[in-house]
Design a protein around this motif. Structure first.
Motif, PDB file in Angstrom:
ATOM      1  N   ILE A  58       0.839  -1.200   0.000  1.00  0.00           N
ATOM      2  CA  ILE A  58       0.000   0.000   0.000  1.00  0.00           C
ATOM      3  C   ILE A  58       0.872   1.247   0.000  1.00  0.00           C
ATOM      4  O   ILE A  58       0.641   2.191  -0.771  1.00  0.00           O
ATOM      5  CB  ILE A  58      -0.965  -0.010   1.206  1.00  0.00           C
ATOM      6  CG1 ILE A  58      -2.029  -1.082   1.003  1.00  0.00           C
ATOM      7  CG2 ILE A  58      -1.604   1.364   1.411  1.00  0.00           C
ATOM      8  CD1 ILE A  58      -2.882  -1.348   2.226  1.00  0.00           C
ATOM      9  N   HIS A  59       1.908   1.254   0.828  1.00  0.00           N
ATOM     10  CA  HIS A  59       2.823   2.400   0.890  1.00  0.00           C
ATOM     11  C   HIS A  59       3.500   2.638  -0.461  1.00  0.00           C
ATOM     12  O   HIS A  59       3.556   3.759  -0.953  1.00  0.00           O
ATOM     13  CB  HIS A  59       3.868   2.166   1.984  1.00  0.00           C
ATOM     14  CG  HIS A  59       4.824   3.291   2.149  1.00  0.00           C
ATOM     15  ND1 HIS A  59       6.055   3.295   1.557  1.00  0.00           N
ATOM     16  CD2 HIS A  59       4.713   4.464   2.817  1.00  0.00           C
ATOM     17  CE1 HIS A  59       6.684   4.419   1.855  1.00  0.00           C
ATOM     18  NE2 HIS A  59       5.889   5.144   2.616  1.00  0.00           N
ATOM     19  N   SER A  61       2.465   1.649  -3.390  1.00  0.00           N
ATOM     20  CA  SER A  61       1.454   2.032  -4.375  1.00  0.00           C
ATOM     21  C   SER A  61       1.124   3.517  -4.255  1.00  0.00           C
ATOM     22  O   SER A  61       0.988   4.212  -5.260  1.00  0.00           O
ATOM     23  CB  SER A  61       0.180   1.215  -4.190  1.00  0.00           C
ATOM     24  OG  SER A  61       0.439  -0.135  -4.461  1.00  0.00           O
ATOM     25  N   LEU A  62       0.997   3.986  -3.028  1.00  0.00           N
ATOM     26  CA  LEU A  62       0.721   5.411  -2.829  1.00  0.00           C
ATOM     27  C   LEU A  62       1.890   6.260  -3.321  1.00  0.00           C
ATOM     28  O   LEU A  62       1.692   7.303  -3.938  1.00  0.00           O
ATOM     29  CB  LEU A  62       0.423   5.697  -1.358  1.00  0.00           C
ATOM     30  CG  LEU A  62      -0.919   5.164  -0.854  1.00  0.00           C
ATOM     31  CD1 LEU A  62      -1.057   5.396   0.646  1.00  0.00           C
ATOM     32  CD2 LEU A  62      -2.075   5.794  -1.605  1.00  0.00           C
TER      33      LEU A  62
END
Length: 167
Positions: A58-59, A61-62
């Motif tokens: 998630i990190h 991807s952000l």
């Protein structure tokens, strides 16, 4: 290498590999030792691993959605190439880099003798750009030529420069 989707897919695949390996080891150890508590312990460890991997994905991807500067190894390659041109009396400043998705960008101001013709300066800028693009395939390079003797050439090192509006 720069695709967030491919990196996520690879990490997902590795999580599946670890899950299978841990389940196999847990079943074997419980069967051999009779220590039934190993199974839930391995399950908890595996769950923490999956959560940590998910959080990293998630990190990353952000970060892939936000502009960020190029990696240290890319910056080192850029600096080495630009520094080679110092032997020809060329200086540089206002180097800016960013990565957006799989694209990498950089801009730099090249300071060269003001007495040079536009053609000579342009030819040198083309060489610099070609060297950079060769060292970092897919890099999109923007150069800005400035006369090294002109004090205003040095005023634009900051991201935004205040132009003298009274002229």
């Amino acid at each position: 290498r720069h695709s967030v989707a491919l990196q996520a897919d690879a990490k997902h695949l590795m999580t599946d590999v670890w899950t299978s390996a841990v389940v196999l080891v847990a079943v074997l150890l419980v069967g051999l030792t009779g220590w039934w508590w190993l199974d839930p312990l391995m399950g908890l460890l595996l769950a923490f691993h999956i959560i940590a991997t998910g959080a990293r994905l998630i990190h990353e991807s952000l970060n892939g959605l936000m502009d960020e500067g190029l990696a240290a190894e890319d910056l080192k390659a850029i600096a080495e190439i630009l520094d080679r041109y110092a032997k020809e009396g060329i200086q540089h400043h206002a180097l800016r880099t960013r990565r957006a998705g799989t694209k990498r960008f950089m801009s730099v101001h090249l300071l060269m003798p003001g007495a040079w013709t536009i053609s000579r300066g342009h030819d040198l800028a083309e060489r610099v750009e070609a060297d950079l693009e060769s060292a970092l395939p897919g890099l999109i390079v923007f150069t800005h030529l400035e006369p090294i003797e002109d004090p205003s050439s040095w005023d634009d090192v900051a991201l935004e420069r205040q132009r003298n509006r009274s002229r």
